[in-house]
Design an enzyme around this catalytic site. Structure first.
Site, PDB file in Angstrom:
ATOM      1  N   LYS A   6       0.838  -1.213   0.000  1.00  0.00           N
ATOM      2  CA  LYS A   6       0.000   0.000   0.000  1.00  0.00           C
ATOM      3  C   LYS A   6       0.871   1.261   0.000  1.00  0.00           C
ATOM      4  O   LYS A   6       0.588   2.211  -0.706  1.00  0.00           O
ATOM      5  CB  LYS A   6      -0.928   0.027   1.227  1.00  0.00           C
ATOM      6  CG  LYS A   6      -1.867  -1.151   1.334  1.00  0.00           C
ATOM      7  CD  LYS A   6      -2.870  -0.981   2.472  1.00  0.00           C
ATOM      8  CE  LYS A   6      -2.264  -0.891   3.861  1.00  0.00           C
ATOM      9  NZ  LYS A   6      -1.566  -2.112   4.334  1.00  0.00           N
ATOM     10  N   ARG A  45      -0.354  -8.575  13.755  1.00  0.00           N
ATOM     11  CA  ARG A  45      -0.959  -7.602  12.831  1.00  0.00           C
ATOM     12  C   ARG A  45      -1.782  -8.301  11.743  1.00  0.00           C
ATOM     13  O   ARG A  45      -2.828  -7.808  11.336  1.00  0.00           O
ATOM     14  CB  ARG A  45       0.140  -6.728  12.206  1.00  0.00           C
ATOM     15  CG  ARG A  45       0.647  -5.673  13.197  1.00  0.00           C
ATOM     16  CD  ARG A  45       2.047  -5.186  12.880  1.00  0.00           C
ATOM     17  NE  ARG A  45       2.141  -4.482  11.633  1.00  0.00           N
ATOM     18  CZ  ARG A  45       3.287  -4.338  10.957  1.00  0.00           C
ATOM     19  NH1 ARG A  45       4.408  -4.848  11.417  1.00  0.00           N
ATOM     20  NH2 ARG A  45       3.294  -3.675   9.838  1.00  0.00           N
ATOM     21  N   ARG A  48      -9.673   1.000   9.183  1.00  0.00           N
ATOM     22  CA  ARG A  48      -9.309  -0.381   9.505  1.00  0.00           C
ATOM     23  C   ARG A  48     -10.408  -1.087  10.275  1.00  0.00           C
ATOM     24  O   ARG A  48     -10.283  -2.267  10.576  1.00  0.00           O
ATOM     25  CB  ARG A  48      -8.041  -0.386  10.356  1.00  0.00           C
ATOM     26  CG  ARG A  48      -6.752  -0.682   9.572  1.00  0.00           C
ATOM     27  CD  ARG A  48      -5.642  -0.508  10.558  1.00  0.00           C
ATOM     28  NE  ARG A  48      -4.424  -1.176  10.338  1.00  0.00           N
ATOM     29  CZ  ARG A  48      -3.338  -0.622   9.802  1.00  0.00           C
ATOM     30  NH1 ARG A  48      -3.369   0.581   9.307  1.00  0.00           N
ATOM     31  NH2 ARG A  48      -2.216  -1.295   9.748  1.00  0.00           N
ATOM     32  N   ARG A  85      14.102   1.226   9.195  1.00  0.00           N
ATOM     33  CA  ARG A  85      13.254   0.028   9.302  1.00  0.00           C
ATOM     34  C   ARG A  85      12.289   0.223  10.461  1.00  0.00           C
ATOM     35  O   ARG A  85      12.620   0.915  11.427  1.00  0.00           O
ATOM     36  CB  ARG A  85      14.111  -1.216   9.570  1.00  0.00           C
ATOM     37  CG  ARG A  85      14.897  -1.657   8.349  1.00  0.00           C
ATOM     38  CD  ARG A  85      15.853  -2.791   8.641  1.00  0.00           C
ATOM     39  NE  ARG A  85      16.831  -2.890   7.575  1.00  0.00           N
ATOM     40  CZ  ARG A  85      16.716  -3.702   6.512  1.00  0.00           C
ATOM     41  NH1 ARG A  85      15.702  -4.523   6.413  1.00  0.00           N
ATOM     42  NH2 ARG A  85      17.646  -3.707   5.572  1.00  0.00           N
ATOM     43  N   ARG A  95      11.769  -5.452   4.525  1.00  0.00           N
ATOM     44  CA  ARG A  95      11.454  -4.114   4.008  1.00  0.00           C
ATOM     45  C   ARG A  95      12.114  -2.975   4.771  1.00  0.00           C
ATOM     46  O   ARG A  95      12.351  -3.044   5.973  1.00  0.00           O
ATOM     47  CB  ARG A  95       9.945  -3.915   3.902  1.00  0.00           C
ATOM     48  CG  ARG A  95       9.211  -3.697   5.194  1.00  0.00           C
ATOM     49  CD  ARG A  95       7.742  -3.483   4.894  1.00  0.00           C
ATOM     50  NE  ARG A  95       6.975  -3.292   6.102  1.00  0.00           N
ATOM     51  CZ  ARG A  95       5.675  -3.034   6.117  1.00  0.00           C
ATOM     52  NH1 ARG A  95       4.995  -2.960   4.995  1.00  0.00           N
ATOM     53  NH2 ARG A  95       5.054  -2.874   7.263  1.00  0.00           N
TER      54      ARG A  95
HETATM   55  P1  AMP Z   1       0.683   0.638   9.401  1.00  0.00           P
HETATM   56  O1  AMP Z   1       1.836   1.556   9.192  1.00  0.00           O
HETATM   57  O2  AMP Z   1      -0.516   1.035   8.584  1.00  0.00           O
HETATM   58  O3  AMP Z   1       1.034  -0.819   9.234  1.00  0.00           O
HETATM   59  O4  AMP Z   1       0.241   0.809  10.933  1.00  0.00           O
HETATM   60  C1  AMP Z   1       1.121   0.520  12.000  1.00  0.00           C
HETATM   61  C2  AMP Z   1       0.340   0.376  13.295  1.00  0.00           C
HETATM   62  O5  AMP Z   1      -0.336   1.610  13.597  1.00  0.00           O
HETATM   63  C3  AMP Z   1      -0.762  -0.679  13.263  1.00  0.00           C
HETATM   64  O6  AMP Z   1      -0.271  -1.975  13.561  1.00  0.00           O
HETATM   65  C4  AMP Z   1      -1.716  -0.143  14.340  1.00  0.00           C
HETATM   66  O7  AMP Z   1      -1.221  -0.414  15.635  1.00  0.00           O
HETATM   67  C5  AMP Z   1      -1.628   1.360  14.129  1.00  0.00           C
HETATM   68  N1  AMP Z   1      -2.631   1.861  13.148  1.00  0.00           N
HETATM   69  C6  AMP Z   1      -2.389   2.410  11.916  1.00  0.00           C
HETATM   70  N2  AMP Z   1      -3.525   2.756  11.309  1.00  0.00           N
HETATM   71  C7  AMP Z   1      -4.520   2.413  12.158  1.00  0.00           C
HETATM   72  C8  AMP Z   1      -5.938   2.508  12.088  1.00  0.00           C
HETATM   73  N3  AMP Z   1      -6.568   3.001  11.006  1.00  0.00           N
HETATM   74  N4  AMP Z   1      -6.644   2.072  13.161  1.00  0.00           N
HETATM   75  C9  AMP Z   1      -6.050   1.574  14.261  1.00  0.00           C
HETATM   76  N5  AMP Z   1      -4.714   1.435  14.384  1.00  0.00           N
HETATM   77  C10 AMP Z   1      -3.945   1.858  13.341  1.00  0.00           C
END
Ligand code: AMP
Length: 218
Positions: A13, A173, A89, A161, A128
């Site tokens: 993404k 996750r 999410r 990282r 990554r």
């Molecule tokens: P990401 O960078 O999108 O993988 O997000 C990293 C972490 O941030 C996730 O594992 C969640 O803990 C938190 N996070 C990011 N976006 C959301 C969201 N829309 N709702 C809840 N937690 C989020």
């Protein structure tokens, strides 16, 4: 032109958001980046978010909604549009987003799901890293910069990282994605806005298909 990129962690993404930014002048709005920024600056939101993020759980809806909506509210009027990356999410986030946009006479034009199986995701996440300056994504196994140590997009030599890209947190996750986020696929299918792409195709092909969808939705 407002797009949602939906998909599990490691689906690409972030990479595809950067391409869309460059090609269509849309702004990437990554809730993960916003929360990581809050953690780094040590804000109140950051202090709450940190423990959830470290364990791979979702940050509570009210906290995320506050941060994301503040950002949407501050977007310049003349912006061609935005790409939501990692948000919404949960169904609650999606439904509150609908209300917010309705109040602003804006809409989501396309929801693009980038689908990748869990084994492939675990492999991808292990390798990554991103440019510390512009956020361009790279991977030890799949995509190194053409010139070693130099970002292809901005020329920076600093890379980073993520601390939550470790095997234990990644598994949490993925579980969270399947339980809490995947129901959004049906939510947006019901609204007639859903496009599903096979995220295991070569990156260029995924980009080509996303571009086609965005062009078609314009
Ligand atoms: P990401 O960078 O999108 O993988 O997000 C990293 C972490 O941030 C996730 O594992 C969640 O803990 C938190 N996070 C990011 N976006 C959301 C969201 N829309 N709702 C809840 N937690 C989020």
């Amino acid at each position: 032109m407002n797009i949602i990129l939906l998909g599990p962690p490691g689906a690409g993404k972030g990479t595809q958001s950067k391409y869309l930014e460059d090609r269509f002048h849309l702004k990437q709005l990554s809730s993960g980046d916003m929360l990581r920024h809050a953690v780094t600056t040590g804000s109140e939101v950051g202090l709450v978010a940190k423990t959830y993020m470290e364990s791979g759980k979702l940050v509570p809806d009210d906290v995320v909604l506050g941060v994301v909506f503040e950002t949407i509210d501050a977007l310049p009027e003349n912006l061609p549009g935005f790409i939501l990356d990692g948000f919404p999410r949960t169904i609650q986030q999606a439904s509150e987003l609908d209300d917010l946009l309705e109040g602003k006479s804006k809409t989501i034009d396309a929801v693009i799901v980038v689908d990748v199986n869990d084994d492939q995701l675990i492999k991808r996440i292990a390798g990554r890293f991103t440019c510390a300056n512009c956020g361009e994504s790279y991977n030890d196994f799949f995509r190194l910069p053409k010139t070693e140590g130099v970002c292809e997009r901005c020329g920076s030599t600093a890379f980073k990282r993520r601390s939550d890209d470790n095997p234990e947190t990644v598994r949490a996750r993925l579980e969270v994605y399947h339980k809490q986020t995947k129901p959004l696929v049906d939510y947006y299918r019901g609204k007639g806005k859903l496009h599903v792409i096979d995220g295991e195709l070569p990156i260029e092909e995924v980009t080509r298909r996303i571009n086609e969808i965005v062009e078609g939705a314009r």
